[in-house]
Write a protein that holds these residues in place. Sequence first.
Motif, short mmCIF file in Angstrom:
data_model
loop_
_atom_site.label_atom_id
_atom_site.label_comp_id
_atom_site.label_asym_id
_atom_site.label_seq_id
_atom_site.Cartn_x
_atom_site.Cartn_y
_atom_site.Cartn_z
N GLY A 1 -0.24 6.64 -3.05
CA GLY A 1 -1.13 6.87 -4.18
C GLY A 1 -1.41 5.66 -5.03
N ASP B 1 7.38 7.82 -7.04
CA ASP B 1 6.37 8.15 -6.05
C ASP B 1 6.60 9.55 -5.47
OD1 ASP B 1 4.52 8.25 -4.01
OD2 ASP B 1 5.09 6.34 -3.10
N GLN C 1 5.36 10.86 -2.99
CA GLN C 1 5.30 10.84 -1.53
C GLN C 1 6.19 9.74 -0.94
OE1 GLN C 1 1.39 11.57 0.30
NE2 GLN C 1 0.54 11.51 -1.78
N GLY D 1 -4.92 6.15 -13.56
CA GLY D 1 -5.60 7.16 -12.76
C GLY D 1 -4.71 8.39 -12.62
N GLU D 2 -4.40 8.74 -11.38
CA GLU D 2 -3.55 9.90 -11.11
C GLU D 2 -2.07 9.54 -11.04
OE1 GLU D 2 -5.00 11.87 -7.65
OE2 GLU D 2 -6.94 12.38 -8.56
N ARG E 1 -3.12 -0.33 -8.76
CA ARG E 1 -4.41 0.37 -8.63
C ARG E 1 -4.19 1.77 -8.07
NH1 ARG E 1 -7.92 1.05 -4.39
NH2 ARG E 1 -6.96 -0.61 -3.14
N CYS E 2 -4.70 2.76 -8.77
CA CYS E 2 -4.66 4.13 -8.29
C CYS E 2 -5.62 4.27 -7.12
CB CYS E 2 -5.03 5.10 -9.40
SG CYS E 2 -5.24 6.82 -8.86
N ARG E 3 -5.13 4.76 -6.00
CA ARG E 3 -5.98 4.87 -4.81
C ARG E 3 -7.06 5.94 -4.99
NH1 ARG E 3 -3.63 2.39 -0.24
NH2 ARG E 3 -4.84 3.73 1.13
N ALA E 4 -6.76 6.97 -5.77
CA ALA E 4 -7.71 8.08 -5.93
C ALA E 4 -8.87 7.74 -6.84
CB ALA E 4 -6.99 9.31 -6.45
N THR E 5 -8.62 6.94 -7.88
CA THR E 5 -9.64 6.69 -8.90
C THR E 5 -10.07 5.22 -9.03
OG1 THR E 5 -8.03 6.26 -10.66
CG2 THR E 5 -8.63 8.58 -10.25
N ASP E 6 -9.29 4.32 -8.42
CA ASP E 6 -9.51 2.86 -8.54
C ASP E 6 -9.19 2.32 -9.93
OD1 ASP E 6 -10.11 2.25 -5.93
OD2 ASP E 6 -12.28 2.51 -6.18
N GLU F 1 0.84 -1.19 0.00
CA GLU F 1 0.00 0.00 0.00
C GLU F 1 0.88 1.25 0.00
OE1 GLU F 1 -3.45 0.19 0.39
OE2 GLU F 1 -4.00 -1.88 0.80
#
Length: 231
Positions: free
Chosen positions: A28, A157, A159, A134-135, A48-53, A25
């Motif tokens: 993002g 990344d 972050q 996604g993002e 998998r993009c966490r913001a958009t799935d 995990e």
Amino acid sequence: MASSIGDSGPYSGDVSPGGPPDTRELAGLVVTKLAVDEKMSNNCYLLRCRATDEQLLVDAAAEPQRLLELIGATGVSRVVTTHQHWDHHRALVDVVAATGAVTVAGEDDADAITEQTGVTVDDRVRHGDTIEVGEARLEVIHLVGHTPGSIALLYDDPQGTPHLWTGDSLFPGGVGNTFGDAEAFRTLVEEVSGKVFDRLPDETWFYPGHGSDGTLGDERPHLDEWRERGW
């Protein structure tokens, strides 16, 4: 190996065919690693993009039913094939048929992938191209040597630390097999040295097409040894 910045739990990357996947995990991006095929033990990666799935699959190597179960109802927008070798795309036709995903591969391997699978490569990428999930943005790194059109995918990344999917171009302990071709080996070592090690920091975590993950810091001291041994 410790989890990188932005992780929310332990991840080892040690998976085996028939066994459960391992999930990392990031802030993002969620990375799930699954091993398929007892004989070849290929790694497949679902991002998998966490913001958009939105999801992307790296190498539909084998066992399409297991891959589709992993993908789930969300589906995948793209399937990236890291290179043309048969063991990395045996489930491509079934996964694409079930999901309608856009297919992606390196420009110089795309024709061979289509010839072997019957699947048209929709997006023929080159060095420096960007693939979006996604993002999240993945940068294409073209690495010549294992095959003419092998690609790696870099997620720098914002972050955390960089993450790199290397196909069969880089493993813990050495570069990919060049099947006795000394010139191809020299090319691959220099490609990996110049495009990966000279650019990315030691904490970069890489995910190969078979076996365990690694970090560039663990492998960097051995580059000259690889050159000398010739494989």
